[in-house]
Design a protein around this motif. Structure first.
Motif, PDB file in Angstrom:
ATOM      1  N   ASP A 135       0.798  -1.226   0.000  1.00  0.00           N
ATOM      2  CA  ASP A 135       0.000   0.000   0.000  1.00  0.00           C
ATOM      3  C   ASP A 135       0.836   1.283   0.000  1.00  0.00           C
ATOM      4  N   VAL A 136       2.120   1.216  -0.329  1.00  0.00           N
ATOM      5  CA  VAL A 136       2.959   2.414  -0.287  1.00  0.00           C
ATOM      6  C   VAL A 136       3.159   2.987  -1.681  1.00  0.00           C
ATOM      7  N   ASN A 137       3.461   4.272  -1.699  1.00  0.00           N
ATOM      8  CA  ASN A 137       3.839   4.946  -2.934  1.00  0.00           C
ATOM      9  C   ASN A 137       5.351   4.722  -3.095  1.00  0.00           C
ATOM     10  N   ILE A 138       5.717   3.859  -4.016  1.00  0.00           N
ATOM     11  CA  ILE A 138       7.115   3.430  -4.143  1.00  0.00           C
ATOM     12  C   ILE A 138       8.057   4.600  -4.430  1.00  0.00           C
ATOM     13  N   PRO A 139       7.766   5.471  -5.392  1.00  0.00           N
ATOM     14  CA  PRO A 139       8.693   6.589  -5.621  1.00  0.00           C
ATOM     15  C   PRO A 139       8.865   7.489  -4.407  1.00  0.00           C
ATOM     16  N   GLU A 140       7.794   7.704  -3.675  1.00  0.00           N
ATOM     17  CA  GLU A 140       7.862   8.570  -2.495  1.00  0.00           C
ATOM     18  C   GLU A 140       8.721   7.930  -1.398  1.00  0.00           C
ATOM     19  N   VAL A 141       8.499   6.642  -1.133  1.00  0.00           N
ATOM     20  CA  VAL A 141       9.249   5.948  -0.085  1.00  0.00           C
ATOM     21  C   VAL A 141      10.730   5.852  -0.463  1.00  0.00           C
ATOM     22  N   THR A 142      11.022   5.482  -1.694  1.00  0.00           N
ATOM     23  CA  THR A 142      12.422   5.294  -2.084  1.00  0.00           C
ATOM     24  C   THR A 142      13.174   6.624  -2.157  1.00  0.00           C
ATOM     25  N   THR A 143      12.529   7.675  -2.622  1.00  0.00           N
ATOM     26  CA  THR A 143      13.192   8.982  -2.658  1.00  0.00           C
ATOM     27  C   THR A 143      13.481   9.475  -1.243  1.00  0.00           C
ATOM     28  N   GLY A 144      12.511   9.316  -0.356  1.00  0.00           N
ATOM     29  CA  GLY A 144      12.734   9.691   1.041  1.00  0.00           C
ATOM     30  C   GLY A 144      13.856   8.875   1.667  1.00  0.00           C
ATOM     31  N   LEU A 145      13.883   7.584   1.370  1.00  0.00           N
ATOM     32  CA  LEU A 145      14.929   6.710   1.893  1.00  0.00           C
ATOM     33  C   LEU A 145      16.302   7.131   1.362  1.00  0.00           C
ATOM     34  N   GLN A 146      16.377   7.422   0.068  1.00  0.00           N
ATOM     35  CA  GLN A 146      17.651   7.850  -0.527  1.00  0.00           C
ATOM     36  C   GLN A 146      18.176   9.106   0.162  1.00  0.00           C
ATOM     37  N   ASN A 147      17.304  10.076   0.356  1.00  0.00           N
ATOM     38  CA  ASN A 147      17.725  11.329   0.996  1.00  0.00           C
ATOM     39  C   ASN A 147      18.180  11.108   2.436  1.00  0.00           C
ATOM     40  N   LYS A 148      17.406  10.317   3.201  1.00  0.00           N
ATOM     41  CA  LYS A 148      17.757  10.054   4.600  1.00  0.00           C
ATOM     42  C   LYS A 148      19.085   9.304   4.716  1.00  0.00           C
ATOM     43  N   VAL A 149      19.273   8.282   3.870  1.00  0.00           N
ATOM     44  CA  VAL A 149      20.507   7.488   3.919  1.00  0.00           C
ATOM     45  C   VAL A 149      21.703   8.355   3.555  1.00  0.00           C
ATOM     46  N   LYS A 150      21.575   9.114   2.475  1.00  0.00           N
ATOM     47  CA  LYS A 150      22.679   9.978   2.035  1.00  0.00           C
ATOM     48  C   LYS A 150      23.068  10.959   3.141  1.00  0.00           C
ATOM     49  N   GLU A 151      22.081  11.606   3.710  1.00  0.00           N
ATOM     50  CA  GLU A 151      22.339  12.596   4.761  1.00  0.00           C
ATOM     51  C   GLU A 151      22.975  11.952   5.998  1.00  0.00           C
ATOM     52  N   HIS A 152      22.445  10.808   6.427  1.00  0.00           N
ATOM     53  CA  HIS A 152      22.929  10.154   7.646  1.00  0.00           C
ATOM     54  C   HIS A 152      24.360   9.629   7.471  1.00  0.00           C
ATOM     55  N   VAL A 153      24.636   8.961   6.359  1.00  0.00           N
ATOM     56  CA  VAL A 153      25.970   8.401   6.137  1.00  0.00           C
ATOM     57  C   VAL A 153      27.006   9.513   5.998  1.00  0.00           C
ATOM     58  N   GLU A 154      26.662  10.564   5.266  1.00  0.00           N
ATOM     59  CA  GLU A 154      27.599  11.689   5.115  1.00  0.00           C
ATOM     60  C   GLU A 154      27.857  12.369   6.454  1.00  0.00           C
ATOM     61  N   LYS A 155      26.800  12.532   7.269  1.00  0.00           N
ATOM     62  CA  LYS A 155      26.953  13.186   8.570  1.00  0.00           C
ATOM     63  C   LYS A 155      27.827  12.347   9.504  1.00  0.00           C
ATOM     64  N   CYS A 156      27.637  11.039   9.490  1.00  0.00           N
ATOM     65  CA  CYS A 156      28.364  10.172  10.418  1.00  0.00           C
ATOM     66  C   CYS A 156      29.805   9.887   9.989  1.00  0.00           C
ATOM     67  N   THR A 157      30.068   9.862   8.685  1.00  0.00           N
ATOM     68  CA  THR A 157      31.398   9.472   8.212  1.00  0.00           C
ATOM     69  C   THR A 157      32.231  10.632   7.691  1.00  0.00           C
ATOM     70  N   GLY A 158      31.582  11.691   7.261  1.00  0.00           N
ATOM     71  CA  GLY A 158      32.311  12.796   6.647  1.00  0.00           C
ATOM     72  C   GLY A 158      32.738  12.488   5.230  1.00  0.00           C
ATOM     73  N   VAL A 159      32.204  11.421   4.662  1.00  0.00           N
ATOM     74  CA  VAL A 159      32.537  11.019   3.301  1.00  0.00           C
ATOM     75  C   VAL A 159      31.328  11.266   2.408  1.00  0.00           C
TER      76      VAL A 159
END
Length: 179
Positions: A135-159
């Motif tokens: 029942d999810v909107n796939i583009p919405e969930v995956t885009t949100g996931l991409q943004n969250k992952v990118k932000e979190h990994v960059e913040k934690c690693t500095g890479v």
């Protein structure tokens, strides 16, 4: 490199070192052990003895194996290295996987995730494979996931995270809550 490969490489290197020493000493006239007259009986005895051929074939096969393993990139870089004022910092691919899975666990609509990490020069490429709820909107969930992952990994690693690819492999069965 596997432990068996290391053992074989060590034995192989020692044998080649011994052969190399014989080749270096062979031209010296004062050492009677390696004079042509002294070596000729050993070479004559080797005729018809196929064990020498088998040993030679084994050395050839080991040489080819190590040549091929040296040329091909079978083992990806498991770390990305950063240099700080205080020294070297190595961040493993498992660390990046853990950070990514942490973000995915807080994201609704996606489950059964597998993360693959590829290091490029000074950046990270993430590939996230998983299942989504029906029942999810796939583009919405995956885009949100991409943004969250990118932000979190960059913040934690500095890479820099160059790219976050998301592959939706299937739809998961809805979970029924019984009371």
């Amino acid at each position: 490199m596997k432990i068996l490969d290391r053992i074989i490489l060590t034995i192989y290197t020692l044998c080649l070192a011994i052969v190399s020493m014989f080749i270096m000493i062979f031209p010296i006239k004062n050492i009677k052990l390696l004079q042509v007259d002294a070596v000729t009986p050993y070479l004559s005895a080797a005729k018809g003895n196929y064990w020498y051929s088998i040993i030679g074939l084994a050395f050839l096969l080991v040489s080819i194996k190590f040549l091929i393993s040296g040329i091909t990139r079978t083992n990806r870089n498991n770390y990305i290295m950063r240099y700080t004022k205080l020294g070297q910092l190595k961040i493993s691919s498992q660390t990046i996987v853990g950070l990514t899975e942490n973000v995915v666990s807080t994201t609704e609509g996606i489950s059964d995730v597998k993360v693959d990490v590829k290091f490029e020069e000074d950046s990270i490429l993430l590939i996230i494979k998983g299942l989504v709820y029906p029942d999810v909107n796939i583009p919405e969930v995956t885009t949100g996931l991409q943004n969250k992952v990118k932000e979190h990994v960059e913040k934690c690693t500095g890479v820099e995270v160059k790219e976050v690819k998301v592959e939706v492999n299937n739809i998961t069965a809805p979970v029924k809550v019984t009371r």
